[in-house]
Design an enzyme around this catalytic site. Structure first.
Site, PDB file in Angstrom:
ATOM      1  CB  SER A   1     -15.385  13.806   3.905  1.00  0.00           C
ATOM      2  OG  SER A   1     -16.149  12.775   4.040  1.00  0.00           O
TER       3      SER A   1
ATOM      4  CE1 TYR B   1     -18.772  16.570   1.291  1.00  0.00           C
ATOM      5  CE2 TYR B   1     -18.132  14.184   1.529  1.00  0.00           C
ATOM      6  CZ  TYR B   1     -18.344  16.333   1.947  1.00  0.00           C
ATOM      7  OH  TYR B   1     -18.275  16.266   3.982  1.00  0.00           O
TER       8      TYR B   1
ATOM      9  CE  LYS C   1     -15.949  18.198   2.388  1.00  0.00           C
ATOM     10  NZ  LYS C   1     -15.458  19.764   3.368  1.00  0.00           N
TER      11      LYS C   1
ATOM     12  CB  VAL D   1     -30.603  -3.142   8.049  1.00  0.00           C
ATOM     13  CG1 VAL D   1     -28.899  -3.191   8.596  1.00  0.00           C
ATOM     14  CG2 VAL D   1     -30.815  -2.382   9.120  1.00  0.00           C
TER      15      VAL D   1
ATOM     16  N   GLY E   1     -23.646   1.916  -3.874  1.00  0.00           N
ATOM     17  CA  GLY E   1     -21.870   3.292  -3.937  1.00  0.00           C
ATOM     18  C   GLY E   1     -21.509   2.900  -2.546  1.00  0.00           C
TER      19      GLY E   1
HETATM   20  P1  NAD Z   1     -23.990  21.087   8.710  1.00  0.00           P
HETATM   21  O1  NAD Z   1     -24.139  20.992   6.814  1.00  0.00           O
HETATM   22  O2  NAD Z   1     -24.666  20.697   9.457  1.00  0.00           O
HETATM   23  O3  NAD Z   1     -23.096  21.877   8.766  1.00  0.00           O
HETATM   24  C1  NAD Z   1     -21.844  22.982   7.539  1.00  0.00           C
HETATM   25  C2  NAD Z   1     -22.584  24.303   7.719  1.00  0.00           C
HETATM   26  O4  NAD Z   1     -21.868  25.455   6.747  1.00  0.00           O
HETATM   27  C3  NAD Z   1     -24.145  24.960   7.319  1.00  0.00           C
HETATM   28  O5  NAD Z   1     -24.375  25.201   8.642  1.00  0.00           O
HETATM   29  C4  NAD Z   1     -23.890  25.596   6.116  1.00  0.00           C
HETATM   30  O6  NAD Z   1     -25.281  26.272   6.493  1.00  0.00           O
HETATM   31  C5  NAD Z   1     -22.992  26.305   5.751  1.00  0.00           C
HETATM   32  N1  NAD Z   1     -22.596  26.714   4.837  1.00  0.00           N
HETATM   33  C6  NAD Z   1     -22.910  25.998   3.556  1.00  0.00           C
HETATM   34  N2  NAD Z   1     -21.994  26.333   2.382  1.00  0.00           N
HETATM   35  C7  NAD Z   1     -22.117  27.304   3.171  1.00  0.00           C
HETATM   36  C8  NAD Z   1     -20.996  29.276   2.296  1.00  0.00           C
HETATM   37  N3  NAD Z   1     -21.108  28.729   0.803  1.00  0.00           N
HETATM   38  N4  NAD Z   1     -20.945  29.435   2.520  1.00  0.00           N
HETATM   39  C9  NAD Z   1     -21.443  29.651   4.700  1.00  0.00           C
HETATM   40  N5  NAD Z   1     -22.078  28.547   5.036  1.00  0.00           N
HETATM   41  C10 NAD Z   1     -22.079  27.405   4.306  1.00  0.00           C
HETATM   42  O7  NAD Z   1     -22.288  19.483   8.633  1.00  0.00           O
HETATM   43  P2  NAD Z   1     -21.301  19.151   9.688  1.00  0.00           P
HETATM   44  O8  NAD Z   1     -22.097  17.674   9.473  1.00  0.00           O
HETATM   45  O9  NAD Z   1     -21.086  19.962   9.971  1.00  0.00           O
HETATM   46  O10 NAD Z   1     -20.480  19.043   8.521  1.00  0.00           O
HETATM   47  C11 NAD Z   1     -19.212  20.024   8.747  1.00  0.00           C
HETATM   48  C12 NAD Z   1     -18.204  19.586   7.355  1.00  0.00           C
HETATM   49  O11 NAD Z   1     -17.446  18.217   7.962  1.00  0.00           O
HETATM   50  C13 NAD Z   1     -18.721  19.909   5.952  1.00  0.00           C
HETATM   51  O12 NAD Z   1     -17.644  20.505   5.274  1.00  0.00           O
HETATM   52  C14 NAD Z   1     -18.403  18.767   5.613  1.00  0.00           C
HETATM   53  O13 NAD Z   1     -18.444  17.727   4.417  1.00  0.00           O
HETATM   54  C15 NAD Z   1     -17.404  17.943   6.340  1.00  0.00           C
HETATM   55  N6  NAD Z   1     -17.803  16.731   6.904  1.00  0.00           N
HETATM   56  C16 NAD Z   1     -19.244  15.913   7.244  1.00  0.00           C
HETATM   57  C17 NAD Z   1     -19.346  14.842   8.242  1.00  0.00           C
HETATM   58  C18 NAD Z   1     -20.645  14.504   8.489  1.00  0.00           C
HETATM   59  O14 NAD Z   1     -20.785  13.160   8.820  1.00  0.00           O
HETATM   60  N7  NAD Z   1     -21.685  15.079   9.328  1.00  0.00           N
HETATM   61  C19 NAD Z   1     -18.540  13.903   7.770  1.00  0.00           C
HETATM   62  C20 NAD Z   1     -17.238  14.490   7.220  1.00  0.00           C
HETATM   63  C21 NAD Z   1     -16.814  14.972   6.977  1.00  0.00           C
HETATM   64  C1  UD1 Z   2     -21.918   7.835   5.195  1.00  0.00           C
HETATM   65  C2  UD1 Z   2     -21.767   8.806   3.633  1.00  0.00           C
HETATM   66  C3  UD1 Z   2     -19.771   8.889   4.227  1.00  0.00           C
HETATM   67  C4  UD1 Z   2     -19.985  10.081   4.930  1.00  0.00           C
HETATM   68  C5  UD1 Z   2     -20.809   9.873   6.119  1.00  0.00           C
HETATM   69  C6  UD1 Z   2     -20.711  10.706   7.027  1.00  0.00           C
HETATM   70  C7  UD1 Z   2     -22.261   7.177   1.362  1.00  0.00           C
HETATM   71  C8  UD1 Z   2     -22.419   6.678   0.645  1.00  0.00           C
HETATM   72  N1  UD1 Z   2     -21.119   8.117   2.306  1.00  0.00           N
HETATM   73  O1  UD1 Z   2     -21.405   6.979   4.942  1.00  0.00           O
HETATM   74  O2  UD1 Z   2     -19.524  10.244   2.614  1.00  0.00           O
HETATM   75  O3  UD1 Z   2     -18.636  10.741   4.740  1.00  0.00           O
HETATM   76  O4  UD1 Z   2     -21.954   9.313   5.131  1.00  0.00           O
HETATM   77  O5  UD1 Z   2     -21.346  11.679   6.665  1.00  0.00           O
HETATM   78  O6  UD1 Z   2     -23.687   7.920   1.567  1.00  0.00           O
HETATM   79  N2  UD1 Z   2     -27.547   2.345   6.426  1.00  0.00           N
HETATM   80  C9  UD1 Z   2     -28.859   1.700   6.962  1.00  0.00           C
HETATM   81  N3  UD1 Z   2     -29.780   2.440   6.928  1.00  0.00           N
HETATM   82  C10 UD1 Z   2     -30.207   3.866   7.253  1.00  0.00           C
HETATM   83  C11 UD1 Z   2     -28.270   4.154   6.682  1.00  0.00           C
HETATM   84  C12 UD1 Z   2     -27.536   3.460   6.778  1.00  0.00           C
HETATM   85  O7  UD1 Z   2     -28.100   0.787   7.206  1.00  0.00           O
HETATM   86  O8  UD1 Z   2     -31.225   4.372   6.761  1.00  0.00           O
HETATM   87  C13 UD1 Z   2     -26.227   1.786   6.498  1.00  0.00           C
HETATM   88  C14 UD1 Z   2     -25.171   1.668   5.337  1.00  0.00           C
HETATM   89  O9  UD1 Z   2     -25.134   1.401   5.236  1.00  0.00           O
HETATM   90  C15 UD1 Z   2     -24.000   2.353   6.572  1.00  0.00           C
HETATM   91  C16 UD1 Z   2     -23.971   1.949   7.562  1.00  0.00           C
HETATM   92  O10 UD1 Z   2     -25.121   2.005   7.754  1.00  0.00           O
HETATM   93  O11 UD1 Z   2     -23.688   0.690   6.301  1.00  0.00           O
HETATM   94  C17 UD1 Z   2     -23.769   3.921   8.136  1.00  0.00           C
HETATM   95  O12 UD1 Z   2     -24.724   4.375   6.985  1.00  0.00           O
HETATM   96  P1  UD1 Z   2     -24.087   5.903   6.800  1.00  0.00           P
HETATM   97  O13 UD1 Z   2     -23.986   6.927   8.068  1.00  0.00           O
HETATM   98  O14 UD1 Z   2     -25.018   7.295   5.636  1.00  0.00           O
HETATM   99  O15 UD1 Z   2     -22.834   6.347   7.224  1.00  0.00           O
HETATM  100  P2  UD1 Z   2     -21.810   6.250   5.821  1.00  0.00           P
HETATM  101  O16 UD1 Z   2     -22.244   5.054   4.867  1.00  0.00           O
HETATM  102  O17 UD1 Z   2     -20.120   5.816   6.167  1.00  0.00           O
END
Ligand code: NAD
Ligand code: UD1
Length: 347
Positions: free
Chosen positions: A132, A156, A160, A225, A303
């Protein structure tokens, strides 16, 4: 065709990536505990890829090592030995990780160690790992490249970084040849254009895009926001939003890149390189979908940082991939999913 294990394949990114892999003809083993997802998504995947639906789902937790061993054994028994893994499974909420750090270390790190042990046991050493952009922590740099310092500010992000380190150790120290790609995602949003699968957050969404979608469908009254005094184009936070199908395709490209390699370890940023503010995204969503998103300007979220945009040059140069969809596509497809499934996979 090769068999791929997709951990966390029922989740948001996993399910969209499964679709891209199925379309390419791969045989999939999907492992998920459904701690943060619904296996209903598999029914949708089946409808979307009728001809190519070669997928076996095994419900279970990565922390159960004997379950994982059974998965690899079963694949071998049916003559489809797992050749490589895309490892999505993990818990992903920053705020939750601050409240329950042990749960995050246990789930994400122990689960991953078990997976790597079993991969070694079955001589399967090709892996794409979900990392991430949050591992870069609070940085003043606008465009973040892979050389930027890694200093996560929450458990978290620490998990990673730790998993990346374990993978690096395997690459450097193992006598066997591991092929490893860690993808550091920026902000994946939107949905598959069919409107059949998409993001289905449990409870109140933490992230901007699903929140906007739920305001549009009137599940939430208005958007808060967070911050209007950042040094950005309009004072609101700027992020790098990438269409979920572009991200899914990046996984396919990453996997196929590794197939052709020998020993390998790489980290790549996966984003578009384009920054968009909160209010810009709201406007594009309203215009594309002909709707209104009421909002209120509020204090900064703890944060948060002002601007986070990927320097994605390395990924563009190395992978046979580039993002193809724009913000209008993101808003159109995300809304299509939300209006067809106002309550996600539940109803
Ligand atoms: P998600 O929660 O939708 O998918 C993760 C899946 O893993 C879920 O289906 C959950 O049930 C499963 N899971 C969790 N722990 C488990 C375990 N111990 N054994 C088996 N299954 C398990 O999340 P996502 O958005 O699809 O994210 C996928 C990956 O990408 C995650 O590792 C997350 O940290 C990473 N990631 C996501 C984002 C984002 O914005 N969505 C950003 C950066 C990194
Ligand atoms: C968040 C996570 C980041 C993760 C990413 C994708 C935090 C601090 N960071 O980041 O670790 O990798 O999501 O899952 O949670 N915002 C609003 N109103 C809302 C929600 C968000 O104004 O209700 C703003 C935030 O302040 C930011 C932007 O929208 O400026 C995007 O926010 P968000 O979607 O939560 O993503 P990240 O902050 O990038």
């Amino acid at each position: 065709m090769k068999s791929i294990l997709v951990t966390g394949g029922c989740g948001f990114i996993g399910s969209h990536t499964c679709l891209s892999l199925l379309e390419k003809g791969y045989y999939l083993f999907v492992v998920d505990s459904c701690v943060n997802s619904s296996d209903q998504v598999l029914r949708k995947l089946k409808n979307l890829s009728i001809i190519n639906f070669k997928l076996k789902y095994l419900k279970g937790d990565l922390r159960d090592i004997s379950f994982l061993r059974r998965v690899f054994e079963e694949a071998k028994k049916c003559n489809k030995p797992i050749s490589s893994v895309i490892h999505f499974a993990g818990l992903k909420s920053i705020s939750e990780s601050i409240r329950y750090p042990l749960e995050y270390w246990d789930n994400n790190v122990i689960g991953s160690i078990n997976l790597f042990k079993i991969m070694e046991e079955f001589s399967c050493r090709t892996i794409v790992f979900s990392s991430s952009a949050c591992i870069y922590g609070l940085t003043n740099q606008t465009f973040i490249n892979e050389e930027c310092e890694v200093k996560p500010t929450n458990p978290y992000g620490q998990t990673k970084v730790t998993i990346e380190k374990i993978l690096k150790d395997l690459f450097v120290n193992s006598l066997s040849e591991w092929k490893i790609l860690c993808l550091r995602y920026f902000n994946p949003v939107g949905a598959h254009h069919s409107g059949e699968i998409g993001e289905d957050p449990i409870g109140v969404p933490n992230n901007l895009f699903p929140y906007i979608s739920q305001v549009a469908i009137k599940r939430r009254k208005e958007l808060d926001v967070f911050g209007s005094d950042w040094k950005t184009i309009d004072g609101t936070g700027v992020r790098d939003y990438i269409h979920i199908m572009d991200l899914a395709e990046a996984h396919l490209a990453a996997l196929e890149y590794l197939f052709d390699k020998k020993k390998n370890f790489l980290v790549l940023n996966i984003g578009t390189g384009i920054g968009t503010s909160v209010l810009e995204l709201v406007k594009i969503f309203e215009k594309t979908n002909n709707c209104k998103i009421p909002y209120k300007l509020k204090m900064r979220r703890t944060g948060d940082v002002g601007s986070v945009i990927a320097d994605n040059k390395k990924a563009l140069a190395i992978l046979n991939w580039s993002p193809k969809r724009n913000l209008e596509d993101i808003c159109k497809d995300g809304w299509n999913w939300q209006k067809n499934n106002p309550y996600g996979f539940q109803k």
